[in-house]
Enzyme design. Structure first.
Site, short mmCIF file in Angstrom:
data_model
loop_
_atom_site.label_atom_id
_atom_site.label_comp_id
_atom_site.label_asym_id
_atom_site.label_seq_id
_atom_site.Cartn_x
_atom_site.Cartn_y
_atom_site.Cartn_z
N SER A 149 2.75 -17.72 -10.46
CA SER A 149 3.80 -16.80 -10.92
C SER A 149 3.27 -15.40 -11.15
O SER A 149 2.12 -15.21 -11.56
CB SER A 149 4.39 -17.30 -12.24
OG SER A 149 4.96 -18.57 -12.09
N HIS A 183 9.60 -19.80 -17.91
CA HIS A 183 8.94 -21.09 -17.72
C HIS A 183 8.67 -21.80 -19.05
O HIS A 183 8.76 -23.02 -19.14
CB HIS A 183 7.65 -20.92 -16.92
CG HIS A 183 7.89 -20.59 -15.49
ND1 HIS A 183 8.50 -21.47 -14.63
CD2 HIS A 183 7.66 -19.46 -14.76
CE1 HIS A 183 8.61 -20.92 -13.43
NE2 HIS A 183 8.12 -19.69 -13.47
#
Lengths: 482, 482
Positions: free
Chosen positions: B290, B407
């Site tokens: 990410s 997340h």
């Protein structure tokens, strides 16, 4: 797709037409953007202010298209914002939040939650069944709130049309069997036929209530528009699909009691027609064979009240001014009256034709339907009165019959009324076995829907119109009352 | 499926706990139905009253299940309705309607109309871009109203997960190319690879905005959790899928600017994991590679303010009480400071280490990233400060970084921080090329999501925690401020 340049449009929540007009410059040619903007603004105002009986689809389409292509040229309308306005909006918003009922929180959270919409639908079904027994103010308020919410969350635009086939999960097919409300599915073989050759079944699904169509429609592919439901349900084997010229909608069922009063069927017919037409261009006729759920209920109450009025008149008035009662009406023609009165008392009792008809129709097990002489006596008046019920009986300017109202608002016309078209217990009970064919003519759907919406005008074939205007020269049945 | 017997539950919009308690009989055993009812009522009250930082999913599930199985045994709670209450509800309702802004009519009608939700989304995108330039009170009120409505109409529960493949319509694939925000798709071949062997792509679709995923996620099937995005985007050819043990989420993009701030990604990761796991049981690791979109922005402002403070301190104070300024902090370690100050002036100017780091990071075309000695000097402090940014920098008690927040609230943990993991212009610009692996451990997802929600606790691997607490014995990074 919308263009990338962002459209500058300061929407004001307060209408300010006069100011916007004042801004309009005199030179007309140089100000196309300004005109475009005004056009969008006008269609926006129409979309907001139109009442529910008007057809807003066109206006919304127009607004959407024009809004999306409004270029950067459109000028910001200017604004007189300041701190005062800011706190005004804050106060308004706080007041709005304070007025939200506590249960709103629960409803909104359930809506966001997997399976939550199904729970809310069940909840409303329960509320409705309690309200049917007892009218409780708080519960009515809750119901009206929940109905409004469910209506926006289950918008017809968010429903997906799905062709239901024998390859679908058994858990879904089981629902079709359980919910088929018009012509019950007797067994698995029956279901398989309805999904097999010469048949189609389409359901509206919502992603938040998976595996369960909210409404579904069954279609038969035929050579001609069927006159009875028996030939649709039992024409074994069906014709080869390539020989079909007619798609007949023979059943529409909604599955959720909790969604009563929410119009899920909008666009359904139109979308199914588009789909069928795309796959089978040789299909040129789109029609229904539909029940008339309110006919007998209406007729019985009419017969009861009129035969009572006739009786009172016979006793209290001389025969010379019988016509004095404004409400009185013999809904039978003289020859129909005579035929009924000529019947032997062993068949039916009753002081006048209407009372006798009432007694026949309410006889146990619909005995009248098994005896040919009675059938032939009742056929003419029942067909005529059924046409009158469909064409002329209104509620708030719209067809009294719910199924008629559904198809007429979708743009159908009344094509034909069929005698002994549904001999089932239910068919005899609700409409004396009569069924009706509505026809969707692609070239007229929009026009018919619009005129029915705005004036309540019901379009019908010459044959059907003739039932209610036998002596005059034919003219289309139009009703502008209400 | 819910049982057929209808549940009798008179919901009152006003809480009436005391009365309900008074009704509770003494014998406990004989009153299981009463207890069931109270349980449902309690979970209903929890679902309404819980605040937004709590995890209400479990409560909603509990309420839904229990409500649906509540049998007929549950007693109607009684009611004291009368005409006064009825008119109270009417007045409340009228007031509510009077407070509806005029535009509500337009919004609701567009929601019901095919294509209308797309128009509303575009409208909000326009509003947001105007608001970015100018803060207009009426427009802000409009935006907040529209956002609230869009949030309920596009509920995550109504989104459908769709696996996007090369067989999808080009019109949909074109949208993927256009909207891929994290790692732009350079050409058709690149797109085809991302949908081919060893890759998956899933999108959330809403029925009312057809052919256009609102959010989509790209997955690579690998042997190990990748350390750089380059190896994901360019590992040609991919490994055979049967050899993969790791599903790596390498890109999540939302497509509608007009839906900013509306949490569409809820359940997305969980549902994709379930799907992948079902199809490929040999996949045991679910992780991401990410971006860290806010890292450099945060770091530059930190470096600027601290190097300014350091300068002021150097001038105004004796070196003895430099530590006097409460806000002052050298965010570099002594050996890092030294290495930067040892650099020749021809590489970089600056009176202290922080100013020099700032100048290096803002150099044209990220020159520092092409020169090995600079890379090795910057590596240690950047990795350490990145870990600090991810683990300790908060906003309202949650991770400051938006991707981290996404997340972590989904139940992930921070597994590894990777140096030079994204050498693209964008990667260097936003996070000095650093990327992070979040890992979803199936057995911990719920627990981690819950503790992050309620206390802001961020779970991280020992390796990552060590960056920020090098001297103490390791303990999980917990932050209960906020």
């Amino acid at each position: 797709m919308r263009p990338n340049n962002s459209t500058k449009l300061a929407f004001s929540p307060l209408p300010n037409r006069s100011r916007a007009r004042a801004m309009q410059p005199s030179s007309d040619n140089a100000n196309k953007p300004q005109r475009d903007f005004e056009h969008v603004r006008d269609s926006m105002h129409s979309a907001i202010s139109m009442n529910k009986t008007e057809v807003i689809d066109t206006v919304l389409n127009d607004f959407s298209e024009k809004f999306l292509v409004l270029g950067e040229e459109a000028q910001s309308a200017g604004h007189e914002e300041d701190g005062v306005l800011g706190s005004f909006y804050r106060i308004e918003r706080n007041l709005r939040h304070a007025l939200k009922p506590m249960y709103e929180g629960l409803f909104e959270r359930l809506n966001m939650h997997p399976g939550g919409l199904k729970v809310l639908t069940s909840l409303r079904a329960d509320i409705l069944s309690i309200l049917a027994e007892e009218n409780i103010a708080s519960l009515r308020a809750l119901d009206s709130y929940l109905k409004e919410k469910l209506g926006t969350w289950l918008s017809p635009a968010a429903l997906e049309l799905h062709q239901i086939t024998w390859d679908d999960p058994a858990s879904l097919l089981e629902k079709i069997v359980a919910y088929e409300a018009v012509h019950p599915i007797s067994n698995l073989l029956d279901l398989k036929r309805r999904l097999g050759v010469g048949r189609r079944c389409f359901g509206y699904l919502h992603a938040a209530i998976p595996g369960e169509p909210l409404i579904f429609i069954e279609v038969a592919l035929l050579k001609n528009v069927a006159q009875t439901i028996q030939e649709v349900l039992w024409d074994d084997p069906p014709i080869p699909e390539c020989e079909a010229t007619c798609a007949l909608f023979y059943s529409i069922s909604s599955t959720q009691r909790g969604l009563a009063g929410i119009n899920l069927g909008k666009f359904l017919i139109k979308r199914v027609i588009t789909l069928v037409k795309r796959d089978m261009p040789h299909i040129s006729t789109f029609a229904t064979i539909s029940p008339i759920p309110g006919f007998i209920q209406w007729l019985l109450s009419k017969l009861a009240s009129q035969s009572k009025l006739a009786e009172v008149n016979d006793i209290s008035q001389s025969s010379a001014d019988r016509s004095g009662s404004a409400f009185r009406e013999n809904i039978l023609e003289p020859e129909e009256e005579k035929a009924l009165m000529d019947l032997s008392e062993e068949f039916v009792a009753g002081k006048n034709g209407m009372e006798r008809m009432l007694n026949l129709l309410t006889s146990k097990n619909h005995e009248w339907s098994n005896f040919a002489p009675l059938l032939s006596i009742l056929k003419t008046p029942l067909l005529r009165l059924c046409a009158r019920y469909l064409l002329q009986e209104k509620k708030r300017g719209k067809a009294l019959d719910s199924v008629a109202n559904f198809h007429l608002q979708n743009g159908a016309m009344i094509e034909r009324i069929n005698w002994m078209a549904d001999r089932s217990e239910n068919g005899l009970h609700q409409s004396a076995g009569i069924m009706v064919n509505y026809v969707y003519r692609l070239e007229n759907i929009e026009e018919y829907a619009q005129s029915y919406f705005s004036t309540g005008q019901i379009h019908a074939s010459d044959d059907v119109c003739r039932y209610v205007e036998p002596l005059n020269e034919h003219q289309p049945a139009t009703d502008k009352r209400g």
